[in-house]
Design a protein around this motif. Structure first.
Motif, mmCIF file in Angstrom:
data_model
loop_
_atom_site.group_PDB
_atom_site.id
_atom_site.type_symbol
_atom_site.label_atom_id
_atom_site.label_comp_id
_atom_site.label_asym_id
_atom_site.label_seq_id
_atom_site.Cartn_x
_atom_site.Cartn_y
_atom_site.Cartn_z
ATOM 1 N N MET A 103 65.115 91.187 -16.902
ATOM 2 C CA MET A 103 65.017 91.208 -18.360
ATOM 3 C C MET A 103 66.066 90.305 -19.002
ATOM 4 O O MET A 103 66.151 90.236 -20.220
ATOM 5 C CB MET A 103 65.212 92.641 -18.877
ATOM 6 N N SER A 104 66.889 89.658 -18.184
ATOM 7 C CA SER A 104 67.986 88.797 -18.661
ATOM 8 C C SER A 104 69.024 89.549 -19.482
ATOM 9 O O SER A 104 69.738 88.944 -20.285
ATOM 10 C CB SER A 104 67.467 87.613 -19.478
ATOM 11 N N PHE A 105 69.104 90.861 -19.316
ATOM 12 C CA PHE A 105 70.101 91.622 -20.070
ATOM 13 C C PHE A 105 71.520 91.212 -19.673
ATOM 14 O O PHE A 105 72.450 91.340 -20.454
ATOM 15 C CB PHE A 105 69.936 93.128 -19.857
ATOM 16 N N ASP A 106 71.655 90.727 -18.416
ATOM 17 C CA ASP A 106 72.981 90.308 -17.978
ATOM 18 C C ASP A 106 73.568 89.234 -18.892
ATOM 19 O O ASP A 106 74.771 89.065 -18.968
ATOM 20 C CB ASP A 106 72.924 89.830 -16.524
ATOM 21 N N GLU A 107 72.678 88.499 -19.611
ATOM 22 C CA GLU A 107 73.164 87.450 -20.513
ATOM 23 C C GLU A 107 73.699 88.014 -21.826
ATOM 24 O O GLU A 107 74.464 87.338 -22.515
ATOM 25 C CB GLU A 107 72.031 86.464 -20.843
ATOM 26 N N VAL A 108 73.263 89.203 -22.206
ATOM 27 C CA VAL A 108 73.611 89.685 -23.549
ATOM 28 C C VAL A 108 74.542 90.897 -23.583
ATOM 29 O O VAL A 108 75.094 91.196 -24.642
ATOM 30 C CB VAL A 108 72.353 90.004 -24.404
ATOM 31 N N VAL A 109 74.694 91.589 -22.462
ATOM 32 C CA VAL A 109 75.588 92.752 -22.515
ATOM 33 C C VAL A 109 76.911 92.416 -21.817
ATOM 34 O O VAL A 109 76.980 91.521 -20.977
ATOM 35 C CB VAL A 109 74.975 94.016 -21.875
ATOM 36 N N ASP A 110 77.966 93.157 -22.188
ATOM 37 C CA ASP A 110 79.277 92.898 -21.618
ATOM 38 C C ASP A 110 79.622 93.890 -20.508
ATOM 39 O O ASP A 110 80.424 93.596 -19.643
ATOM 40 C CB ASP A 110 80.352 92.980 -22.708
ATOM 41 N N TYR A 111 79.030 95.088 -20.583
ATOM 42 C CA TYR A 111 79.429 96.131 -19.640
ATOM 43 C C TYR A 111 78.222 96.806 -19.004
ATOM 44 O O TYR A 111 77.214 97.044 -19.668
ATOM 45 C CB TYR A 111 80.255 97.213 -20.351
#
Ligand code: NA
Ligand code: NA
Lengths: 435, 325, 169
Positions: B205-213
């Protein structure tokens, strides 16, 4: 029967019914049902399932709300004020009124999700004025049509919502991606009209000398467009500022349009009822096509036809570029005989598996798609915007006038399509910037 | 049926449409290995055709489609089909419940507990047979604010659905529901401050690009996905085929759970590569969160059906036996 | 006489459905704004507004379909059709209506099945506050029945046009 033959007959049945004048949704749903009954009857349960699950989607509520907002604006009188400002500000340059029509349509496009509100409103306000000042009919009609078509490309945009929904692509990103191409086209139209009228003043003469206005008059007229600016600020600001989802922003937009009409004393019971009635009709029609298209596609997959089509297209010579060009061509051709809702809903699910297999950016493809749809609005014989124009212009304007006036603008749209194709950054730069 | 004790002459083709499409972590790591195992165990007398969500019917309708016999089977999570089969929440895994595939297997199928029987009974009532299971690893919080203790989530706007929302609301957070496709943009723009998701799926979902933790072990250290087949399709098989398929249930469970565990590591590494931080709760914090979950969240699951009430009780027994509680 | 009464009843039904559709749109607008307000001002997003708006959208499809069809808003591709004589149009309509009847027939038949199943299993939304789904699923075959009535009404009109036309010849 072979899968090739079944697939062929499936489309023959659909297009046969369409050309015989059956409403699009019944042609889609009816074809699906008949083939399912013959080949795989248990798939018939997909029919009520699609009717339930298709509208059951949080983003789709933007459709009635943007439609409602657009309808209300049409009655609000703020378009008159905006045109008034344009008339006073740039009426004295060659082609100024036609350029102004494009500008107001561009602003209009930023507050409505579809094309009819701008087209109808500018047809009613700008056309008589341009005729009064001796503008050539073709330039006048072309400016209204091309300007109106921008409604689909410049956010918010219902066609983008439908595409995003079917392609599982972010609506917010699509909105950002459509902005620059939309403004680029508006600029092309402006330059074209200005050059044409400069060298051929009969096309759009400057206003007579007595129609000059003082700076304060100009400034005052500019203030008249505040409701427009406010709506753009509320809707797009809410989406891009991260305050609200597109659905919630649409709810804000509709509420604000209602309040602005109230403040302007324009909210009569009739305006309120008419706006709602139009919204229910268009939403009902649109949702039924969307449902019909889902069912058509579900049965298409049940028959096994999607695999066949995907394989066939991927086997095409010319690689990714060739396949993309083929898709653009198909949309363009369909655009001559079909309207936007139907094309988006028919082609997106067919093309998407191929786009994904080719690893093409879905956002970029979406912009290409919608620029294409915009062209479809203006290409005869079946041009959605052309129908609206014809329906509101005086009776002495014939189909030949309408068809004859769109040529140069369609050329500019094709130029725009080519540029977005060659330079994807025009579409992808803004969404990436916000990332 | 002459060959009751062996493979039948006829090949049965099952069309299975899960609630997710082929880009989901559950496709390659869960469904495909299971389908291959079934085909192999039945010596090719069962062929499985997997269709991505939306191709035959929408993901949300896929469960009912399998129950009604429109398709032959379904795979998905209780966060999607929980409204159709509340007992699915037991199979999905309770908040801070089982800690590992081994524990989950024990509480579900171990002789002393057998929560799985409750789920199977409920599935049979809906004309379905529970046939496949996989532990997808942690289901966790992905945030742009640090979470050192679970109370840090109070007051935060997070995307959460179904059992996730039960948990998030219980600790005083604001659960926002939105389509999966809009989460990325919503986090980027700050409409929400994070999302609950299965850890192995965040890179899809590419969440790794938008979340910090990434907060581990999340709110559910062992989140599961279930596969059901239509009961009529199940009963149409011969005894041998059914035995063969039941025979691969356990081995594919542990095999695919390992695949998912590897995927969790890959996803967390991707997050770190993007400059993100993985916060792992201390023993004590996990214990506090478990106590909170059992007290505040589990009763909400128990409320949804009689079987769930019974299942939650068994889960509590299990937790006591393991001295977690 | 009976025809006229039936016509009138169908028209009234379509108008009522249009009115319900309008109310549902206002509902979506008002509660869409309310949800944002709850989220920011009170910091507690509602767990039911979102799902109820989605349910409202299904009902808008039910209501809006009949209303739009009755008002001739269903888009068709009238490129060739437009040029046909009234009689030829009627003949085309009669031929293509088999697809319409097939579609609506299945929507009603399978729609009833789906609704009964939803009632039997007490289907709800998978949200933390579960909302029952059966009312929405029940509305679908009912709305399809009204659409079927409108289609039948138009079908009868087409039959009349064809019969009248052949008498003239
Ligand atoms: Na627009
Ligand atoms: Na066209």
């Amino acid at each position: 029967m072979s899968i090739e033959l079944i697939t062929l007959l499936y489309f023959v049945c659909l297009f046969g019914a369409l050309f015989l004048g059956l409403p699009v949704t019944f042609a889609l749903g009816g074809t699906a049902v008949v083939f399912a009954a013959m080949v795989e009857p248990r798939a018939l349960l997909a029919v009520p399932s699609a009717f339930y699950s298709t509208p059951w989607n949080s983003i789709l509520v933007t459709v009635p709300l943007f439609l409602f907002m657009g309808s209300l604006i049409r009655y609000s009188g703020i378009a008159d004020a905006a045109y008034e400002a344009v008339y006073k500000l740039i009426g004295h340059i060659p082609g100024g009124l036609a350029i102004g029509t494009v500008q107001v349509s561009t602003i209009f496009a930023a507050v409505t999700g579809i094309t009819p509100p701008a087209t109808i409103t500018m047809g009613q306000i700008a056309y008589p004025s341009m005729m009064k000042y001796g503008y050539n009919r073709q330039i006048a009609i072309g400016a209204i049509g091309a300007g109106g078509a921008l409604g689909a490309l410049i956010p918010p945009s219902v066609p983008f919502i439908f595409y995003g929904l079917l392609a599982n692509a972010s609506i917010g990103k699509l909105f950002l991606a459509g902005l620059l191409p939309g403004l680029m086209l508006a600029t092309f139209y402006t330059i074209y009209i200005w050059l044409r009228c400069k060298y051929q003043p009969v096309m759009g003469p400057a206003l007579p000398a007595d129609q000059k206005f003082s700076r304060s008059e100009k400034m005052r007229s500019l203030l008249g467009i505040w409701p427009f600016i406010l709506l753009i600020f509320i809707v797009l600001g809410a989406i891009w500022g991260g305050i609200a989802t597109p659905s919630e922003a649409a709810a804000f937009g509709a509420t604000s349009a209602l309040l602005i009409n109230m403040a302007n004393g324009r909210l009569t019971l009739k305006v309120f009822k008419d706006s709602l009635s139009t919204t229910v009709k268009l939403t009902g029609m649109g949702l039924w096509i969307l449902i019909g298209a889902s069912i058509f596609l579900n049965i298409f997959n049940t028959l096994g036809s999607q695999d066949l089509i995907t394989e066939m297209v991927l086997a095409m010579p010319g690689g990714t570029t060739g396949i993309l060009l083929l898709m653009m061509l198909i949309i363009l051709m369909l655009g001559m005989v079909m309207d936007d809702w139907a094309i988006i809903m028919l082609c997106t699910p067919l093309f998407l598996p191929i786009i994904e297999a080719l690893n093409v950016d879905k956002i970029w493809f979406g912009v290409l798609f919608i620029v294409n749809i915009q062209i479809a609005y203006l290409t005869p014989p079946f041009g959605f915007v052309l129908f609206w124009i014809k329906s509101i212009l005086p009776k002495d304007v014939g189909w030949s006038d309408v068809y004859g006036s769109v040529g140069p603008f369609v050329m500019l749209q094709l130029l725009g399509l080519g540029l977005v194709f060659l330079f994807p950054e025009i579409a992808t730069w803004l969404p990436e910037l916000f990332d | 049926q002459a060959q009751e004790n062996g493979p039948p002459d006829e090949v049965t083709t099952w069309t299975i449409q899960p609630a997710f499409d082929s880009s989901d972590a559950g496709w390659d790591n869960g469904l495909i290995p299971w389908a291959e195992a079934v085909e192999e165990a039945t010596e090719g007398t069962i062929q499985i055709k997997l269709m991505p969500a939306g191709s035959l019917t929408s993901g949300s309708e896929a469960f009912m489609a399998a129950a009604a016999g429109m398709t032959d089977g379904y795979a998905g999570w209780a966060s999607v089909y929980g409204g159709d089969l509340p007992e699915g929440m037991l199979a999905f895994g309770l908040a801070m419940g089982a800690n590992s595939p081994e524990e989950a297997w024990e509480v579900m199928w171990g002789d002393d507990y057998r929560v799985g029987d409750l789920v199977q009974e409920a599935a049979h009532e809906r004309n379905l047979h529970w046939i496949g299971w996989t532990d997808q690893g942690t289901n966790a919080m992905f945030t742009n604010f640090p979470v050192e203790k679970y109370e840090d989530l109070a007051g935060k706007k997070m995307r959460a659905g179904g059992p996730q929302a039960l948990f998030h609301e219980a600790l005083g957070g604001t659960a926002v529901s939105m389509g999966a496709g809009d989460i990325y943009t919503a986090i980027r723009l700050g409409t929400i401050e994070g999302t609950y998701w299965d850890t192995g799926g965040i890179d899809d979902m590419s969440f790794d690009e938008v979340v910090d933790y990434a907060i581990q072990p999340g709110w559910n250290p062992a989140q599961h996905q279930e596969t059901f087949v239509n009961l009529d399709a199940w009963n149409a098989l011969n005894d041998w085929q059914r035995e063969q398929i039941e025979g691969v249930f356990k081995e594919t469970y542990f095999e695919t759970s390992q695949l998912h565990a590897d995927q969790v590591d890959i996803a967390l590494q991707a997050l770190k590569d993007e400059g993100g931080e993985v916060i792992t709760f201390s023993e004590e914090e996990v214990e506090r969160m478990r106590e909170f979950s059992i007290k505040e969240v589990w009763p909400k699951v128990a409320e949804t059906s009689e079987r769930n009430a019974k299942g939650v009780e068994i889960f509590k027994e299990f937790m006591k036996d393991k001295e977690y509680y | 006489m009976i025809c006229k009464i039936a016509d009138k009843i169908i028209n009234v039904m379509a108008e009522i459905m249009g009115l319900i559709g309008s109310i549902l749109i206002l509902y979506c607008m008002t509660f869409g704004v309310t949800d944002v307000f709850l989220r920011y001002a009170l910091n507690s997003a509602s767990q039911w507004i979102g799902a109820s708006i989605q349910a409202a959208m299904v009902l808008i499809a039910c209501m809006g379909g009949a209303y739009a069809l009755k008002h001739g808003s269903f888009i068709k591709l009238d490129l060739f059709y437009e040029k046909f004589s009234a009689r030829k149009k009627a003949i085309c309509d009669i031929i293509t209506s088999t697809l319409t009847f097939a579609f609506l027939g299945v929507l009603i038949w399978k729609g009833v099945d789906a609704a009964l199943m939803s009632i039997k299993f007490n289907q709800t939304t998978p949200t933390s506050i579960p909302i029952p789904i059966y009312p929405v699923k029940t509305a679908i075959p009912l709305a399809a029945c009204v659409v079927l009535l409108i289609v039948t009404q138009q079908f009868m009109r087409d039959v009349k046009t064809v019969v009248k036309g052949s008498k003239k010849q």
